[in-house]
Design a protein around this motif. Structure first.
Motif, mmCIF file in Angstrom:
data_model
loop_
_atom_site.group_PDB
_atom_site.id
_atom_site.type_symbol
_atom_site.label_atom_id
_atom_site.label_comp_id
_atom_site.label_asym_id
_atom_site.label_seq_id
_atom_site.Cartn_x
_atom_site.Cartn_y
_atom_site.Cartn_z
ATOM 1 N N THR A 9 -1.927 -8.209 1.661
ATOM 2 C CA THR A 9 -1.466 -9.339 0.900
ATOM 3 C C THR A 9 -0.960 -9.766 1.882
ATOM 4 O OG1 THR A 9 0.010 -9.678 -0.672
ATOM 5 C CG2 THR A 9 0.631 -7.734 0.472
ATOM 6 N N THR A 10 0.051 -10.473 1.936
ATOM 7 C CA THR A 10 0.975 -11.251 3.162
ATOM 8 C C THR A 10 2.884 -11.352 2.626
ATOM 9 O OG1 THR A 10 0.327 -13.461 2.673
ATOM 10 C CG2 THR A 10 -0.619 -12.493 4.596
ATOM 11 N N ILE A 11 3.891 -10.745 3.115
ATOM 12 C CA ILE A 11 5.195 -11.373 2.180
ATOM 13 C C ILE A 11 5.899 -11.528 3.285
ATOM 14 C CG2 ILE A 11 6.890 -9.456 1.809
ATOM 15 C CD1 ILE A 11 5.398 -7.541 0.788
ATOM 16 N N GLY A 12 6.864 -11.866 3.092
ATOM 17 C CA GLY A 12 7.588 -13.322 3.693
ATOM 18 C C GLY A 12 8.499 -12.623 5.037
ATOM 19 N N ASP A 13 8.622 -11.088 4.133
ATOM 20 C CA ASP A 13 10.001 -11.194 5.514
ATOM 21 C C ASP A 13 9.281 -9.315 6.142
ATOM 22 O OD1 ASP A 13 12.182 -9.068 4.281
ATOM 23 O OD2 ASP A 13 11.529 -10.997 2.829
ATOM 24 N N ALA A 14 10.440 -8.684 7.140
ATOM 25 C CA ALA A 14 9.361 -7.206 7.640
ATOM 26 C C ALA A 14 10.286 -6.468 6.562
ATOM 27 C CB ALA A 14 10.326 -7.147 9.106
ATOM 28 N N GLU A 15 10.759 -6.937 6.252
ATOM 29 C CA GLU A 15 12.142 -5.883 5.379
ATOM 30 C C GLU A 15 11.842 -5.475 3.913
ATOM 31 O OE1 GLU A 15 16.423 -6.091 2.412
ATOM 32 O OE2 GLU A 15 16.530 -6.329 4.778
ATOM 33 N N SER A 16 11.645 -7.441 3.530
ATOM 34 C CA SER A 16 10.604 -6.849 1.802
ATOM 35 C C SER A 16 9.472 -6.407 2.138
ATOM 36 C CB SER A 16 9.657 -8.167 1.512
ATOM 37 O OG SER A 16 11.776 -8.449 1.262
ATOM 38 N N ALA A 17 8.739 -6.723 3.197
ATOM 39 C CA ALA A 17 7.471 -5.777 3.657
ATOM 40 C C ALA A 17 6.942 -4.155 3.640
ATOM 41 C CB ALA A 17 6.287 -6.164 5.211
ATOM 42 N N ASP A 18 8.041 -3.870 4.718
ATOM 43 C CA ASP A 18 8.764 -2.456 4.573
ATOM 44 C C ASP A 18 9.021 -1.806 3.356
ATOM 45 O OD1 ASP A 18 8.277 -2.447 7.291
ATOM 46 O OD2 ASP A 18 10.448 -2.312 7.895
ATOM 47 N N ARG A 19 10.013 -2.113 2.547
ATOM 48 C CA ARG A 19 10.306 -1.836 1.150
ATOM 49 C C ARG A 19 8.668 -1.341 -0.025
ATOM 50 N NH1 ARG A 19 10.823 -5.016 -2.707
ATOM 51 N NH2 ARG A 19 11.454 -6.778 -1.464
ATOM 52 N N ALA A 33 0.036 1.939 5.276
ATOM 53 C CA ALA A 33 -0.101 0.992 5.123
ATOM 54 C C ALA A 33 -0.248 -0.020 6.148
ATOM 55 C CB ALA A 33 1.332 0.195 4.219
ATOM 56 N N SER A 34 -0.449 -0.442 7.299
ATOM 57 C CA SER A 34 -0.346 -1.038 8.594
ATOM 58 C C SER A 34 0.309 -3.200 8.433
ATOM 59 C CB SER A 34 -1.942 -1.056 9.413
ATOM 60 O OG SER A 34 -2.609 -0.136 9.542
ATOM 61 N N THR A 50 3.367 -23.586 6.404
ATOM 62 C CA THR A 50 3.661 -22.944 8.250
ATOM 63 C C THR A 50 4.250 -22.274 7.587
ATOM 64 O OG1 THR A 50 2.463 -24.810 9.977
ATOM 65 C CG2 THR A 50 3.315 -22.690 10.510
ATOM 66 N N ALA A 51 4.235 -20.455 8.068
ATOM 67 C CA ALA A 51 5.492 -19.443 7.383
ATOM 68 C C ALA A 51 4.973 -18.832 8.377
ATOM 69 C CB ALA A 51 5.403 -19.109 6.095
ATOM 70 N N ASP A 52 5.704 -18.218 9.056
ATOM 71 C CA ASP A 52 5.510 -16.193 9.918
ATOM 72 C C ASP A 52 5.841 -15.207 8.174
ATOM 73 O OD1 ASP A 52 5.166 -17.277 11.893
ATOM 74 O OD2 ASP A 52 7.941 -17.100 12.091
ATOM 75 N N GLU A 53 4.967 -15.070 8.159
ATOM 76 C CA GLU A 53 4.542 -13.837 7.353
ATOM 77 C C GLU A 53 4.380 -12.226 7.835
ATOM 78 O OE1 GLU A 53 2.848 -15.515 3.439
ATOM 79 O OE2 GLU A 53 1.772 -15.939 5.390
ATOM 80 N N ILE A 54 4.516 -11.491 7.183
ATOM 81 C CA ILE A 54 3.730 -9.853 7.293
ATOM 82 C C ILE A 54 3.148 -9.720 6.663
ATOM 83 C CG2 ILE A 54 4.098 -7.836 7.566
ATOM 84 C CD1 ILE A 54 6.303 -9.473 9.030
ATOM 85 N N ALA A 55 2.033 -9.181 7.157
ATOM 86 C CA ALA A 55 0.439 -9.072 6.266
ATOM 87 C C ALA A 55 0.438 -7.405 6.037
ATOM 88 C CB ALA A 55 -0.867 -9.233 7.304
ATOM 89 N N ILE A 56 0.464 -7.355 5.211
ATOM 90 C CA ILE A 56 -0.014 -5.311 5.283
ATOM 91 C C ILE A 56 -1.193 -5.219 4.487
ATOM 92 C CG2 ILE A 56 0.624 -3.292 4.219
ATOM 93 C CD1 ILE A 56 3.603 -5.266 2.879
#
Length: 106
Positions: A9-19, A33-34, A50-56
């Motif tokens: 999945t992809t999430i919009g920010d690192a803090e949310s992705a970490d959580r 989880a990578s 276009t967006a910067d995201e975090i892929a998990i």
């Protein structure tokens, strides 16, 4: 080779992705989880965005897939999260680790 399930999945920010990643690993829904920063280009509501995201990328087992998907969707920050799943052949020792780390604890 042995089979595990990869879930992305992809999430919009690192803090949310970490959580999200930490909660699902702690809940034993995935063994790993990578997280990787990515830049996505997509069409949304008729516009090219276009967006910067975090892929998990999660490593899990087929029997935990539905529960993992539901947990991702429940914790996700997007209105319409994308959860992709596919099987992967891995070394038997990796599969043993994934199955052990996602086992239900009594």
């Amino acid at each position: 080779m042995s089979t595990i399930l990869l879930v992305r999945t992809t999430i919009g920010d690192a803090e949310s992705a970490d959580r999200v990643a930490n909660g699902l690993i702690e809940g034993r829904l995935a063994a790993c989880a990578s997280l990787s920063p990515i830049r996505s280009v997509y069409r949304w509501k008729g516009m090219v965005e276009t967006a910067d995201e975090i892929a998990i990328l999660f490593k899990t087992t087929p029997d935990r897939a539905d529960e993992l998907r539901s947990a991702i969707e429940a914790r996700h920050t997007y209105d319409q999260p994308v959860v992709e799943m596919w099987e992967a052949d891995v070394d038997p020792s990796v599969a043993e680790w994934v199955y052990a780390e996602t086992a239900r604890v009594s």
